[in-house]
Each structure stands twice: as structure tokens, then as C-alpha cells.
Enzyme design. Sequence first.
Site, PDB file in Angstrom:
ATOM      1  N   ARG A  87       7.232  -7.879   5.464  1.00 37.16           N
ATOM      2  CA  ARG A  87       8.591  -8.438   5.534  1.00 37.16           C
ATOM      3  C   ARG A  87       8.581  -9.905   5.086  1.00 37.16           C
ATOM      4  NH1 ARG A  87      10.099 -12.456   7.494  1.00 37.16           N
ATOM      5  NH2 ARG A  87       9.291 -12.038   9.566  1.00 37.16           N
ATOM      6  N   GLY A 127       7.496 -24.127  -1.082  1.00 37.04           N
ATOM      7  CA  GLY A 127       6.681 -25.203  -0.511  1.00 37.04           C
ATOM      8  C   GLY A 127       7.520 -26.291   0.117  1.00 37.04           C
ATOM      9  N   GLY A 234      19.171 -24.925   3.745  1.00 36.67           N
ATOM     10  CA  GLY A 234      20.114 -23.847   3.409  1.00 36.67           C
ATOM     11  C   GLY A 234      19.373 -22.544   3.140  1.00 36.67           C
ATOM     12  N   GLN A 276       6.412   5.302  37.746  1.00 39.60           N
ATOM     13  CA  GLN A 276       7.582   4.427  37.723  1.00 39.60           C
ATOM     14  C   GLN A 276       7.242   3.075  37.091  1.00 39.60           C
ATOM     15  OE1 GLN A 276       9.401   4.092  41.590  1.00 39.60           O
ATOM     16  NE2 GLN A 276      10.281   6.143  41.471  1.00 39.60           N
ATOM     17  N   GLU A 360       9.354 -20.829  10.115  1.00 32.54           N
ATOM     18  CA  GLU A 360      10.824 -20.875  10.010  1.00 32.54           C
ATOM     19  C   GLU A 360      11.442 -21.506  11.258  1.00 32.54           C
ATOM     20  OE1 GLU A 360      12.810 -19.467   7.508  1.00 32.54           O
ATOM     21  OE2 GLU A 360      11.342 -18.333   6.339  1.00 32.54           O
ATOM     22  N   GLY A 361      10.793 -22.562  11.742  1.00 31.57           N
ATOM     23  CA  GLY A 361      11.250 -23.239  12.959  1.00 31.57           C
ATOM     24  C   GLY A 361      10.553 -22.641  14.159  1.00 31.57           C
TER      25      GLY A 361
HETATM   26  C1  FAD Z   1       1.557 -17.755   8.467  1.00 29.03           C
HETATM   27  C2  FAD Z   1       2.473 -18.886   8.141  1.00 29.03           C
HETATM   28  C3  FAD Z   1       3.238 -18.845   6.983  1.00 29.03           C
HETATM   29  C4  FAD Z   1       4.075 -19.919   6.640  1.00 29.03           C
HETATM   30  N1  FAD Z   1       4.777 -19.895   5.452  1.00 29.03           N
HETATM   31  C5  FAD Z   1       5.428 -21.008   5.041  1.00 29.03           C
HETATM   32  C6  FAD Z   1       6.020 -21.077   3.736  1.00 29.03           C
HETATM   33  O1  FAD Z   1       6.014 -20.094   2.987  1.00 29.03           O
HETATM   34  N2  FAD Z   1       6.592 -22.239   3.337  1.00 29.03           N
HETATM   35  C7  FAD Z   1       6.632 -23.347   4.128  1.00 29.03           C
HETATM   36  O2  FAD Z   1       7.163 -24.367   3.700  1.00 29.03           O
HETATM   37  N3  FAD Z   1       6.090 -23.309   5.387  1.00 29.03           N
HETATM   38  C8  FAD Z   1       5.488 -22.181   5.849  1.00 29.03           C
HETATM   39  N4  FAD Z   1       4.901 -22.138   7.098  1.00 29.03           N
HETATM   40  C9  FAD Z   1       4.913 -23.357   7.904  1.00 29.03           C
HETATM   41  C10 FAD Z   1       5.732 -23.279   9.176  1.00 29.03           C
HETATM   42  O3  FAD Z   1       7.101 -23.341   8.870  1.00 29.03           O
HETATM   43  C11 FAD Z   1       5.265 -24.418  10.089  1.00 29.03           C
HETATM   44  O4  FAD Z   1       3.983 -24.041  10.571  1.00 29.03           O
HETATM   45  C12 FAD Z   1       6.210 -24.674  11.240  1.00 29.03           C
HETATM   46  O5  FAD Z   1       7.400 -25.261  10.783  1.00 29.03           O
HETATM   47  C13 FAD Z   1       5.581 -25.603  12.291  1.00 29.03           C
HETATM   48  O6  FAD Z   1       5.022 -26.728  11.691  1.00 29.03           O
HETATM   49  P1  FAD Z   1       3.536 -27.164  12.073  1.00 29.03           P
HETATM   50  O7  FAD Z   1       2.650 -25.996  11.932  1.00 29.03           O
HETATM   51  O8  FAD Z   1       3.206 -28.380  11.299  1.00 29.03           O
HETATM   52  O9  FAD Z   1       3.611 -27.508  13.623  1.00 29.03           O
HETATM   53  P2  FAD Z   1       4.169 -28.878  14.240  1.00 29.03           P
HETATM   54  O10 FAD Z   1       5.460 -29.238  13.622  1.00 29.03           O
HETATM   55  O11 FAD Z   1       3.073 -29.889  14.232  1.00 29.03           O
HETATM   56  O12 FAD Z   1       4.452 -28.435  15.753  1.00 29.03           O
HETATM   57  C14 FAD Z   1       3.385 -28.323  16.728  1.00 29.03           C
HETATM   58  C15 FAD Z   1       3.989 -28.008  18.088  1.00 29.03           C
HETATM   59  O13 FAD Z   1       4.853 -29.077  18.492  1.00 29.03           O
HETATM   60  C16 FAD Z   1       6.111 -28.551  18.901  1.00 29.03           C
HETATM   61  N5  FAD Z   1       7.132 -29.544  18.614  1.00 29.03           N
HETATM   62  C17 FAD Z   1       7.512 -30.025  17.395  1.00 29.03           C
HETATM   63  N6  FAD Z   1       8.467 -30.959  17.542  1.00 29.03           N
HETATM   64  C18 FAD Z   1       8.718 -31.066  18.872  1.00 29.03           C
HETATM   65  C19 FAD Z   1       9.592 -31.868  19.664  1.00 29.03           C
HETATM   66  N7  FAD Z   1      10.448 -32.728  19.110  1.00 29.03           N
HETATM   67  N8  FAD Z   1       9.569 -31.705  21.000  1.00 29.03           N
HETATM   68  C20 FAD Z   1       8.739 -30.826  21.586  1.00 29.03           C
HETATM   69  N9  FAD Z   1       7.863 -30.041  20.907  1.00 29.03           N
HETATM   70  C21 FAD Z   1       7.871 -30.161  19.561  1.00 29.03           C
HETATM   71  C22 FAD Z   1       6.269 -27.283  18.063  1.00 29.03           C
HETATM   72  O14 FAD Z   1       7.194 -26.412  18.659  1.00 29.03           O
HETATM   73  C23 FAD Z   1       4.845 -26.747  18.096  1.00 29.03           C
HETATM   74  O15 FAD Z   1       4.628 -26.046  19.295  1.00 29.03           O
HETATM   75  C24 FAD Z   1       4.139 -21.042   7.496  1.00 29.03           C
HETATM   76  C25 FAD Z   1       3.386 -21.057   8.680  1.00 29.03           C
HETATM   77  C26 FAD Z   1       2.565 -19.995   9.003  1.00 29.03           C
HETATM   78  C27 FAD Z   1       1.754 -20.064  10.271  1.00 29.03           C
END
Ligand code: FAD
Length: 380
Positions: A87, A127, A234, A276, A360-361
Site C-alpha cells: 500500500r 523526498g 498538500g 469468553q 506521514e506524521g
Molecule cells: C519506513 C518509512 C518510510 C518513510 N517514507 C518517507 C517518504 O517516502 N518520504 C519522506 O519524506 N519521509 C518518509 N518517512 C519519514 C517519516 O515521515 C518520518 O520518519 C516522520 O515524519 C518522523 O520523523 P523522524 O523520524 O525524524 O522523527 P522525529 O521528528 O525526530 O520524532 C521523534 C519523536 O519525537 C516526537 N515528537 C516530535 N515533535 C514533538 C513535539 N513537538 N512534542 C512531543 N513529541 C514530539 C515524535 O512523535 C517521535 O516520537 C518514512 C519513514 C519511515 C519509517
Amino acid sequence: MAKLNPFDLYDVASLLSEEELMIKDSVARFVDERAMPVIAKHFDEATFPQELVPEIAEMGLLGSSIEGYGCAGLNCQEMERCDSGLRSFVSVQSSLCMYPIYAYGSEEQKQRWLPGMAAGEIIGCFGLTESHGGSDPANMKTHARRDGDDWIVNGSKMWITNGNLADIAIVWAKTEQGIMGFVLEKGMSGFEAREIKSKMSLRASVTSELYFDNVRVPEANRLPNVVGLKGPLGCLTQARYGITWGPIGSAIACLSEVIDYTSDRVLFGRPLAANQAIQLRLADMARRITSAQLLSLQLGRMKDAGTMQPTQVSIAKWNNVRMALDIARDCRDILGGSGITTEYHAIRHMLNLESVITYEGTETVHQLVVGRELTGINAF
Ligand SMILES: Cc1cc2nc3c(=O)[nH]c(=O)nc-3n(C[C@H](O)[C@H](O)[C@H](O)COP(=O)(O)OP(=O)(O)OC[C@H]3O[C@@H](n4cnc5c(N)ncnc54)[C@H](O)[C@@H]3O)c2cc1C
């Protein structure tokens, strides 16, 4: 009374048109006959099932409804019933690569890339995330500076789905005028993709780092119709709608497996399903799946009406991925020792959903979006 479909207790499928139902059924058939038999092997070997791409394209799933979404509701659910990686491929190709070209690109760019992408002949990646913090994309370091008719792009991206498979990459970079989108092509000098190894999640999906070392990109490859973070955000809103449906499929796959398993497994002289304590767990899974389907259904209606807001998407992404992850973990437990191998689906879905809850967040980011809506205070 007619027997209910245990995986669609509120008969969401009845709301589809005849044509939509036909597509959904053909996706379900493809998943059962073509994807399910090979997915565990691909997951074990950490390879993407690229041989399935032509059939996915033939079913019209790549950018099928570009104005709206790439992986439409129940089709996303069906694809992820197989694997989140499958997916993810469709979501990235459709919502994160074809959609920005469609929405922000020139006529020439649309004609150059979209038909090949719909046919699965040109693969894209998106990216945005960088290594210093995906949750805070405004802090990106990748930048592009104008040089005559070209742009020079420098920087890097992290965790990029399809990175090493991709013929083109939609790369978001800072410029003097704000964040802009560029279409980088495989083979451009200074552009390199490196696959991220040792993943324990989304193993049947390719994830990469992208590096840009003075990559010269023609102005004709810049997406001309958007400036600012609203461009990538978006695209993400489009993709997240599909992601609210996808994990419902993972949860259904897990529930379906444990209904069969607990009916067959005899412990203490009776089927496990006759306890149950087991039925309560199964019923709770069905309740959560049904609620998630109705949440996504209403989200889709608001989307069609053009009223869907990012906060509403956040609630559904948070609720539905959390629901699926909890169900996959619970199913893994009900399978006992059998649940720890990929012979059964639960552990694969459970591990995959650890990525889906992050990308995706993250769950926290979506919770903070809802908190901001309620309080008016930005707590990021
Ligand atoms: C398998 C995989 C595929 C992906 N594919 C893509 C892709 O195709 N393109 C792309 O651009 N990205 C992609 N991503 C990236 C993904 O979107 C990011 O991993 C994600 O946005 C989180 O960013 P980070 O890993 O840097 O974590 P961080 O942003 O460093 O977050 C670390 C932790 O801190 C928490 N956190 C962050 N901010 C706050 C706050 N203000 N208060 C409290 N807690 C907070 C987060 O919830 C998390 O638990 C992918 C990631 C994975 C794992």
C-alpha cells in the site's frame, strides 16, 4: 436474518457504486491470488515485490483518481490487507508523486511523466524528510540556488520510500523565494540513492537516503505552481486519507487469521474460540475495525464535498493506525508461539504498523494537531 460480513459489519461496501465494487473485488482477488502467496518471502528477504507493479498498474490503481486520492478507500484497505509495504508503494506513487505533478506541475511536466507513472513504467519517490527531524519539515537544510537556466541542489533526504527503485524523485528544497519542489531524475550527476538496510519494519518496501551534491536541475524540472510548505503538506493530506483506510486492512487480516486459528486450536478440551476471554478480545477488535471504517467513510464524504480539514485527517490517521497496531499485537499474542514467525500474518503487520504510526506524521504530531484545534494553542 442474513449473516453479517465479520469484516464489514456496517456494510460499508454497500455504499460503493457498481463500478467501484468491481474494482474493489478485482483488487481483493489480486491480493489473495497474486500478492498473498509471495509477500512473506519478500518480507523475510527484505525485497519489494516489483513483479506485481504491472498488475497494480493494470487495475488502474496508480493515480486512478488524481484530483482526489491515489489509493481510494476500500482499495487501500485491500492492498494493506496484504502488506503495508504494498500500500505504501501505491500511496507514494499516486498521492506523493503523481499528485504534486498534477496539482503543481506545468502541462509539459504532466504529459512527460504522468502517463508512464500511471502505467507503472516510471517509478517515483517523495523526498521531504531529513535526518535532523521529520516532524519539523520547515527546518529543512536541502537548498536550491538559481544558476542561469538551471538550479543547483545540495543536501540530503532520509527515510524515502521507493528511493532506490525510483526513476524520478520529487525533492522539496529551500530557495531564496521559499520551499519549492523539483523533479530530480535518476542518473543526474551528483544525485545518489542509498538503500537503508537492517529494517525490522516495512521489509517488503524499499526505503532509502537521497544525497544531492551540486545536482544541476533544469528550470523545466521545477514544479512551477507552488511555493512554500503548503506544497508538500498538500500532498501529505491526500496520502493520509488513503492511510486511514490502509491499516484497517492490516487489522482485518489479523482478525481473520485469529478467528480461524482460535476455531481450530483446541486447548483444555475445547476450541480456544469457545473461551469468553478470547471472544471478548475478538469482539473488541471487530468494534474498533467497524468504528475505523465509519470514521474513514465520513472523512471520504467530507473529502468529496471539498470540506475535509487536516485536523479531521489527523484524528482518523491517529485512531486507525493505533487501532490496527493494537489489534496486530493482540493477535500476535493469541497465536502464541506460532505468532512469532511470518508463517502467520500478525507479526508482519505488527512490525509494519510501527512504521505506519511514525510516517506521514507521527501519532504525537497528529495528537498535537487535534490539541491545537481544541485549545487554539500551538504546542509543537
Ligand atoms: C519506513 C518509512 C518510510 C518513510 N517514507 C518517507 C517518504 O517516502 N518520504 C519522506 O519524506 N519521509 C518518509 N518517512 C519519514 C517519516 O515521515 C518520518 O520518519 C516522520 O515524519 C518522523 O520523523 P523522524 O523520524 O525524524 O522523527 P522525529 O521528528 O525526530 O520524532 C521523534 C519523536 O519525537 C516526537 N515528537 C516530535 N515533535 C514533538 C513535539 N513537538 N512534542 C512531543 N513529541 C514530539 C515524535 O512523535 C517521535 O516520537 C518514512 C519513514 C519511515 C519509517
